[in-house]
Design a protein around this motif. Structure first.
Motif, PDB file in Angstrom:
ATOM      1  N   ALA A 153       6.180 -36.776 -15.348  1.00  0.00           N
ATOM      2  CA  ALA A 153       7.196 -35.939 -14.711  1.00  0.00           C
ATOM      3  C   ALA A 153       6.623 -35.333 -13.442  1.00  0.00           C
ATOM      4  O   ALA A 153       5.534 -34.760 -13.462  1.00  0.00           O
ATOM      5  N   VAL A 154       7.357 -35.493 -12.351  1.00  0.00           N
ATOM      6  CA  VAL A 154       6.936 -34.932 -11.068  1.00  0.00           C
ATOM      7  C   VAL A 154       8.137 -34.322 -10.371  1.00  0.00           C
ATOM      8  O   VAL A 154       9.286 -34.623 -10.709  1.00  0.00           O
ATOM      9  N   GLN A 155       7.858 -33.495  -9.401  1.00  0.00           N
ATOM     10  CA  GLN A 155       8.932 -32.938  -8.589  1.00  0.00           C
ATOM     11  C   GLN A 155       9.239 -33.891  -7.437  1.00  0.00           C
ATOM     12  O   GLN A 155       8.405 -34.720  -7.045  1.00  0.00           O
ATOM     13  N   ALA A 156      10.434 -33.752  -6.921  1.00  0.00           N
ATOM     14  CA  ALA A 156      10.838 -34.565  -5.780  1.00  0.00           C
ATOM     15  C   ALA A 156       9.823 -34.412  -4.645  1.00  0.00           C
ATOM     16  O   ALA A 156       9.334 -33.312  -4.381  1.00  0.00           O
ATOM     17  N   GLY A 157       9.513 -35.541  -4.025  1.00  0.00           N
ATOM     18  CA  GLY A 157       8.505 -35.555  -2.975  1.00  0.00           C
ATOM     19  C   GLY A 157       7.107 -35.873  -3.471  1.00  0.00           C
ATOM     20  O   GLY A 157       6.201 -36.113  -2.673  1.00  0.00           O
ATOM     21  N   GLY A 158       6.956 -35.885  -4.778  1.00  0.00           N
ATOM     22  CA  GLY A 158       5.651 -36.151  -5.359  1.00  0.00           C
ATOM     23  C   GLY A 158       5.318 -37.628  -5.427  1.00  0.00           C
ATOM     24  O   GLY A 158       6.100 -38.483  -4.974  1.00  0.00           O
ATOM     25  N   SER A 159       4.155 -37.909  -5.991  1.00  0.00           N
ATOM     26  CA  SER A 159       3.661 -39.274  -6.065  1.00  0.00           C
ATOM     27  C   SER A 159       3.190 -39.597  -7.478  1.00  0.00           C
ATOM     28  O   SER A 159       2.797 -38.701  -8.237  1.00  0.00           O
ATOM     29  N   GLU A 216      16.607 -39.910  -8.062  1.00  0.00           N
ATOM     30  CA  GLU A 216      17.203 -41.198  -8.410  1.00  0.00           C
ATOM     31  C   GLU A 216      16.167 -42.250  -8.782  1.00  0.00           C
ATOM     32  O   GLU A 216      16.527 -43.347  -9.211  1.00  0.00           O
ATOM     33  N   ASP A 217      14.891 -41.938  -8.634  1.00  0.00           N
ATOM     34  CA  ASP A 217      13.839 -42.835  -9.103  1.00  0.00           C
ATOM     35  C   ASP A 217      13.565 -42.647 -10.594  1.00  0.00           C
ATOM     36  O   ASP A 217      12.778 -43.407 -11.172  1.00  0.00           O
ATOM     37  N   THR A 218      14.189 -41.667 -11.191  1.00  0.00           N
ATOM     38  CA  THR A 218      14.002 -41.431 -12.620  1.00  0.00           C
ATOM     39  C   THR A 218      14.487 -42.627 -13.423  1.00  0.00           C
ATOM     40  O   THR A 218      15.630 -43.073 -13.276  1.00  0.00           O
ATOM     41  N   ALA A 219      13.597 -43.159 -14.248  1.00  0.00           N
ATOM     42  CA  ALA A 219      13.911 -44.357 -15.038  1.00  0.00           C
ATOM     43  C   ALA A 219      12.716 -44.689 -15.916  1.00  0.00           C
ATOM     44  O   ALA A 219      11.635 -44.100 -15.774  1.00  0.00           O
ATOM     45  N   ILE A 220      12.927 -45.637 -16.784  1.00  0.00           N
ATOM     46  CA  ILE A 220      11.805 -46.258 -17.484  1.00  0.00           C
ATOM     47  C   ILE A 220      11.357 -47.434 -16.618  1.00  0.00           C
ATOM     48  O   ILE A 220      12.192 -48.270 -16.221  1.00  0.00           O
ATOM     49  N   TYR A 221      10.087 -47.485 -16.348  1.00  0.00           N
ATOM     50  CA  TYR A 221       9.524 -48.537 -15.495  1.00  0.00           C
ATOM     51  C   TYR A 221       8.817 -49.562 -16.379  1.00  0.00           C
ATOM     52  O   TYR A 221       7.968 -49.200 -17.201  1.00  0.00           O
ATOM     53  N   TYR A 222       9.181 -50.812 -16.166  1.00  0.00           N
ATOM     54  CA  TYR A 222       8.640 -51.901 -16.967  1.00  0.00           C
ATOM     55  C   TYR A 222       7.824 -52.852 -16.109  1.00  0.00           C
ATOM     56  O   TYR A 222       8.214 -53.206 -14.989  1.00  0.00           O
ATOM     57  N   CYS A 223       6.745 -53.311 -16.672  1.00  0.00           N
ATOM     58  CA  CYS A 223       5.907 -54.330 -16.045  1.00  0.00           C
ATOM     59  C   CYS A 223       6.376 -55.708 -16.524  1.00  0.00           C
ATOM     60  O   CYS A 223       6.726 -55.874 -17.704  1.00  0.00           O
ATOM     61  N   GLU A 280       7.873 -65.646 -19.251  1.00  0.00           N
ATOM     62  CA  GLU A 280       7.687 -64.286 -18.800  1.00  0.00           C
ATOM     63  C   GLU A 280       7.443 -63.332 -19.956  1.00  0.00           C
ATOM     64  O   GLU A 280       7.836 -63.597 -21.095  1.00  0.00           O
ATOM     65  N   TYR A 281       6.804 -62.243 -19.623  1.00  0.00           N
ATOM     66  CA  TYR A 281       6.450 -61.219 -20.598  1.00  0.00           C
ATOM     67  C   TYR A 281       6.785 -59.845 -20.018  1.00  0.00           C
ATOM     68  O   TYR A 281       6.780 -59.654 -18.791  1.00  0.00           O
ATOM     69  N   TRP A 282       7.055 -58.921 -20.928  1.00  0.00           N
ATOM     70  CA  TRP A 282       7.408 -57.554 -20.539  1.00  0.00           C
ATOM     71  C   TRP A 282       6.508 -56.553 -21.244  1.00  0.00           C
ATOM     72  O   TRP A 282       6.107 -56.761 -22.390  1.00  0.00           O
ATOM     73  N   GLY A 283       6.238 -55.464 -20.557  1.00  0.00           N
ATOM     74  CA  GLY A 283       5.581 -54.344 -21.191  1.00  0.00           C
ATOM     75  C   GLY A 283       6.586 -53.474 -21.914  1.00  0.00           C
ATOM     76  O   GLY A 283       7.793 -53.728 -21.889  1.00  0.00           O
ATOM     77  N   GLN A 284       6.082 -52.423 -22.522  1.00  0.00           N
ATOM     78  CA  GLN A 284       6.945 -51.557 -23.331  1.00  0.00           C
ATOM     79  C   GLN A 284       7.633 -50.479 -22.496  1.00  0.00           C
ATOM     80  O   GLN A 284       8.563 -49.828 -22.967  1.00  0.00           O
ATOM     81  N   GLY A 285       7.179 -50.304 -21.281  1.00  0.00           N
ATOM     82  CA  GLY A 285       7.809 -49.337 -20.378  1.00  0.00           C
ATOM     83  C   GLY A 285       7.089 -48.005 -20.352  1.00  0.00           C
ATOM     84  O   GLY A 285       6.449 -47.598 -21.318  1.00  0.00           O
ATOM     85  N   THR A 286       7.214 -47.337 -19.229  1.00  0.00           N
ATOM     86  CA  THR A 286       6.669 -45.995 -19.073  1.00  0.00           C
ATOM     87  C   THR A 286       7.703 -45.137 -18.340  1.00  0.00           C
ATOM     88  O   THR A 286       8.331 -45.579 -17.379  1.00  0.00           O
ATOM     89  N   GLN A 287       7.904 -43.935 -18.823  1.00  0.00           N
ATOM     90  CA  GLN A 287       8.947 -43.069 -18.297  1.00  0.00           C
ATOM     91  C   GLN A 287       8.478 -42.360 -17.026  1.00  0.00           C
ATOM     92  O   GLN A 287       7.383 -41.792 -16.977  1.00  0.00           O
ATOM     93  N   VAL A 288       9.312 -42.394 -16.022  1.00  0.00           N
ATOM     94  CA  VAL A 288       9.113 -41.621 -14.804  1.00  0.00           C
ATOM     95  C   VAL A 288      10.301 -40.686 -14.643  1.00  0.00           C
ATOM     96  O   VAL A 288      11.452 -41.129 -14.654  1.00  0.00           O
ATOM     97  N   THR A 289      10.020 -39.405 -14.549  1.00  0.00           N
ATOM     98  CA  THR A 289      11.071 -38.402 -14.395  1.00  0.00           C
ATOM     99  C   THR A 289      10.788 -37.583 -13.150  1.00  0.00           C
ATOM    100  O   THR A 289       9.712 -37.001 -13.011  1.00  0.00           O
TER     101      THR A 289
END
Length: 115
Positions: A10-16, A87-94, A103-112
């Motif tokens: 979890a990060v604030q807007a403008g963060g990295s 609007e970048d908030t999502a689950i990010y998958y590799c 193809e293969y997928w990871g389990q995902g990591t949450q970005v808020t």
């Protein structure tokens, strides 16, 4: 085969944030690797992709704010994200895909991202 993502949070807007995806069980260097994301109620979409030769592709919504890279010696692909927006908030998958379309997928990591 395993693709294991890390680095979400979890990060604030403008963060990295820098996401990592460690692969095992595949010949990593021959795989095109990508990051996808899925927000609640939306379809999974491509964020960025890097080919086995290093060519990169970015979604228009993240271009200029995101960099994908790979380290074949570490079997790892990275997604460096800056100037994050809510609007970048999502689950990010590799994702890993070879030339035979396996193809293969990871389990995902949450970005808020909070405003």
């Amino acid at each position: 085969v395993q693709l294991v993502e890390s680095g979400g949070g979890a990060v604030q807007a403008g963060g990295s944030l820098r996401l990592s995806c460690a692969a095992s069980g595949i010949i990593f260097s021959i795989y095109a690797m990508g990051w996808y994301r899925q927000a609640p109620g939306k379809e999974r979409e491509l964020v960025a992709r890097i080919g086995s030769g290093g060519a990169t592709t970015y979604a228009a919504s993240v271009k200029g704010r995101v960099t994908i890279s790979r380290d074949n010696a570490k079997n790892t692909v990275y997604l460096q994200m800056s100037d994050l927006k809510p609007e970048d908030t999502a689950i990010y998958y590799c994702n890993g895909q070879n030339t035979y379309a396996r193809e293969y997928w990871g389990q995902g990591t949450q970005v808020t991202v909070s405003s």
